[in-house]
Design a protein around this motif. Sequence first.
Motif, mmCIF file in Angstrom:
data_model
loop_
_atom_site.group_PDB
_atom_site.id
_atom_site.type_symbol
_atom_site.label_atom_id
_atom_site.label_comp_id
_atom_site.label_asym_id
_atom_site.label_seq_id
_atom_site.Cartn_x
_atom_site.Cartn_y
_atom_site.Cartn_z
ATOM 1 N N GLY A 26 0.871 -1.266 0.084
ATOM 2 C CA GLY A 26 0.087 -0.130 0.083
ATOM 3 C C GLY A 26 0.890 1.352 0.117
ATOM 4 O O GLY A 26 0.582 2.132 -0.747
ATOM 5 N N TRP A 27 1.851 1.251 0.602
ATOM 6 C CA TRP A 27 2.849 2.512 0.782
ATOM 7 C C TRP A 27 3.537 2.637 -0.581
ATOM 8 O O TRP A 27 3.626 3.951 -0.890
ATOM 9 N N ASP A 28 3.866 1.498 -1.130
ATOM 10 C CA ASP A 28 4.639 1.767 -2.375
ATOM 11 C C ASP A 28 3.646 2.242 -3.691
ATOM 12 O O ASP A 28 4.004 2.985 -4.338
ATOM 13 N N ALA A 62 13.679 3.406 5.302
ATOM 14 C CA ALA A 62 13.359 3.770 4.105
ATOM 15 C C ALA A 62 12.186 3.592 3.622
ATOM 16 O O ALA A 62 11.825 4.047 2.505
ATOM 17 N N GLY A 63 11.460 2.457 3.954
ATOM 18 C CA GLY A 63 10.226 2.093 3.397
ATOM 19 C C GLY A 63 10.412 1.801 1.828
ATOM 20 O O GLY A 63 11.547 1.079 1.497
ATOM 21 N N ALA A 64 9.449 2.257 1.076
ATOM 22 C CA ALA A 64 9.607 1.871 -0.461
ATOM 23 C C ALA A 64 10.777 2.550 -1.082
ATOM 24 O O ALA A 64 10.828 2.449 -2.415
ATOM 25 N N ASP A 66 11.437 5.972 -1.777
ATOM 26 C CA ASP A 66 11.284 7.244 -2.463
ATOM 27 C C ASP A 66 12.228 8.137 -2.268
ATOM 28 O O ASP A 66 13.030 8.707 -3.198
ATOM 29 N N GLN A 67 12.584 8.411 -1.029
ATOM 30 C CA GLN A 67 13.761 9.687 -0.805
ATOM 31 C C GLN A 67 14.836 8.869 -0.970
ATOM 32 O O GLN A 67 16.086 9.531 -1.295
ATOM 33 N N THR A 68 15.220 7.653 -0.635
ATOM 34 C CA THR A 68 16.540 6.847 -1.047
ATOM 35 C C THR A 68 16.938 7.355 -2.625
ATOM 36 O O THR A 68 18.267 7.500 -2.531
ATOM 37 N N SER A 84 17.532 1.171 4.885
ATOM 38 C CA SER A 84 17.437 0.310 6.030
ATOM 39 C C SER A 84 16.079 0.294 6.487
ATOM 40 O O SER A 84 15.646 1.327 6.389
ATOM 41 N N ASP A 85 15.306 -0.945 6.634
ATOM 42 C CA ASP A 85 14.152 -0.821 7.302
ATOM 43 C C ASP A 85 13.777 -2.075 7.940
ATOM 44 O O ASP A 85 14.547 -3.151 7.798
ATOM 45 N N ILE A 86 12.692 -2.284 8.712
ATOM 46 C CA ILE A 86 12.686 -3.420 9.597
ATOM 47 C C ILE A 86 11.602 -4.350 8.823
ATOM 48 O O ILE A 86 11.728 -5.557 9.315
ATOM 49 N N SER A 87 11.039 -3.910 7.698
ATOM 50 C CA SER A 87 10.086 -4.705 6.971
ATOM 51 C C SER A 87 10.892 -5.396 5.625
ATOM 52 O O SER A 87 11.017 -4.507 4.902
ATOM 53 N N CYS A 110 18.109 -4.811 5.803
ATOM 54 C CA CYS A 110 16.995 -5.158 6.632
ATOM 55 C C CYS A 110 17.219 -5.130 8.080
ATOM 56 O O CYS A 110 18.467 -6.146 8.742
ATOM 57 N N ALA A 111 16.991 -4.202 8.996
ATOM 58 C CA ALA A 111 17.262 -4.084 10.552
ATOM 59 C C ALA A 111 16.416 -3.435 11.210
ATOM 60 O O ALA A 111 15.676 -2.537 10.771
ATOM 61 N N ASP A 112 16.045 -3.578 12.520
ATOM 62 C CA ASP A 112 15.622 -2.573 13.462
ATOM 63 C C ASP A 112 16.470 -1.645 13.676
ATOM 64 O O ASP A 112 17.703 -1.703 14.037
ATOM 65 N N ALA A 113 15.918 -0.292 13.459
ATOM 66 C CA ALA A 113 16.768 0.936 13.689
ATOM 67 C C ALA A 113 17.381 1.104 14.904
ATOM 68 O O ALA A 113 18.267 1.924 15.104
ATOM 69 N N GLU A 114 16.805 0.248 16.171
ATOM 70 C CA GLU A 114 17.356 0.268 17.519
ATOM 71 C C GLU A 114 18.430 -0.365 17.226
ATOM 72 O O GLU A 114 19.414 -0.444 18.369
ATOM 73 N N SER A 128 16.220 10.105 8.234
ATOM 74 C CA SER A 128 15.079 9.227 8.436
ATOM 75 C C SER A 128 13.711 9.951 8.047
ATOM 76 O O SER A 128 13.528 11.015 8.870
ATOM 77 N N ARG A 129 13.040 9.452 7.192
ATOM 78 C CA ARG A 129 11.732 10.450 6.716
ATOM 79 C C ARG A 129 10.472 9.666 7.211
ATOM 80 O O ARG A 129 10.088 8.484 7.030
ATOM 81 N N LEU A 130 9.995 10.144 8.190
ATOM 82 C CA LEU A 130 8.721 9.676 8.962
ATOM 83 C C LEU A 130 8.928 8.297 9.433
ATOM 84 O O LEU A 130 7.953 7.220 9.202
ATOM 85 N N GLY A 131 9.949 8.074 10.107
ATOM 86 C CA GLY A 131 10.212 6.713 10.749
ATOM 87 C C GLY A 131 10.519 6.628 12.108
ATOM 88 O O GLY A 131 10.175 5.926 12.788
ATOM 89 N N LEU A 132 11.303 7.960 12.486
ATOM 90 C CA LEU A 132 11.995 7.504 14.174
ATOM 91 C C LEU A 132 10.872 7.658 15.056
ATOM 92 O O LEU A 132 10.983 6.980 16.032
ATOM 93 N N PHE A 134 8.285 5.876 15.083
ATOM 94 C CA PHE A 134 7.687 4.565 15.441
ATOM 95 C C PHE A 134 8.566 3.767 16.254
ATOM 96 O O PHE A 134 8.058 2.393 16.682
ATOM 97 N N LEU A 135 9.805 4.211 16.853
ATOM 98 C CA LEU A 135 10.388 3.403 17.384
ATOM 99 C C LEU A 135 10.241 3.451 18.949
ATOM 100 O O LEU A 135 10.117 4.398 19.552
ATOM 101 N N PRO A 136 9.876 2.359 19.447
ATOM 102 C CA PRO A 136 9.779 1.979 20.953
ATOM 103 C C PRO A 136 10.599 2.867 21.831
ATOM 104 O O PRO A 136 10.220 3.418 22.768
#
Length: 287
Positions: A26-28, A62-64, A66-68, A84-87, A110-114, A128-132, A134-136
Motif C-alpha cells: 500500500g505504501w509503495d 527507508a520504506g519503499a 522514494d527519498q532513497t 534500511s528498514d525493519i520490513s 533489513c534491520a531494526d533501527a534500534e 530518516s523520513r517519517l520513521g523515527l 515509530f521506534l519504541p
Amino acid sequence: MTIDLISKTTVASTQAGRKWDKTAAGWDKHTPEIRNWLRVTTDAMIEMAAIRPGDTVLDLAAGAGDQTLDIARKVGEKGSVVASDISPGILEHAFANAVAAGHQNVRIHCADAEHIGLAEATFDAAVSRLGLMFLPDPLQGLCEIVRVLKPGGRFCSVVFAGPDANPCLRILMSSAMRHAGIAPSDPFRPGGLVSLGKPGLIDALFSKAGFHGVATTRIDAPFHLPATKDYMAFIRDAAGPILQILAPLSARAQADAWAGITAQLEIYQTESGWIGPNTLLLTTGQR
Ligand SMILES: C[S@@+](CC[C@H](N)C(=O)[O-])C[C@H]1O[C@@H](n2cnc3c(N)ncnc32)[C@H](O)[C@@H]1O
C-alpha cells in the motif's frame, strides 16, 4: 545492475517486521501522492543532512525508497546510499524501485533501527523520513545513528509535530480508538504517530544521544488530493497504525468506523480539492 543486499533476512521473522509488511504494498502503491506531499520536505531534509556528491548515506526506515532514490541521484556514482528498514516486505519494493530507476549505488539492509548492525563511523550523513517516531525507544535508535556516523557527519529526521498541528492524524487515531473501544491514551506515548511531536522532546533526545548543533524546523506540509476519498484510499492501504487498531473489529464494525472517519475528514474538502493540514518537524544534528 547489481544491488548489494547487505543482510536482507536479518529480521525477517520478527513480529515488528511482519506488522509493517502488511502495509508495504500500500505504501509503495501511493508513492506518487506521498512524493507530491513531501516534495519540499524531502529536499529540505537532504539539504539539512548536508548530503553531497560522493557521500555514503544511511536512509533509516527507508520504506519503499522514494527519498532513497533522491539521495542516490544526489550522491552520484561515486557515492552510495543504504536503504534500511525493519520490513523485509517494503524493502522488496525499495529494491525493485532502485532497479527500475537504474541506480547502482543503492544497497538494501533489513534491520531494526534500534540495532542497525552496521560498523561504527561508516556514513557521511544519515536521514530518516517519517520513521523515527515509530521506534519504541527512539533514544536507542538515535544512539545507533550517532555510532554509525563518521565524526562530523550530519543526521536529519522528519517526524510529525503534535496532534494539534496534525488534526487529520488526531481524527484518525481518536476515531479509530473510539470505534475499537480503546480508551483515549497519551498521544506522546513512545512509538505512536505523533510521539516525537511533544514540544522540545526531539531536540532533547538528539542532544542526549550525543548530537551537537541540534536544531528543529517546523514545516507546513498540507496533503493536497482531489477529494476526501483519495485520502481515505491512501489511509486504508498504507496507514499501518490505524489499520492495526481496527483489525480486531468485524467487517461491519470496520465499515462503520471508516464511514465515521470519512465524514469527519470531509471538513477539509474545498473548491480546489481536499487539503489536509499537516505539520512536520525537521531536526538536524552533527556527530
Ligand atoms: C511511514 S513509513 C515511511 C517510509 C519512508 N521513509 C517514506 O517516507 O516514504 C515508516 C517506515 O518505518 C519502518 N519502521 C518502523 N519501525 C521501524 C524500526 N523499528 N526500525 C526500522 N524501520 C522501522 C516501517 O517498516 C516503514 O517502512
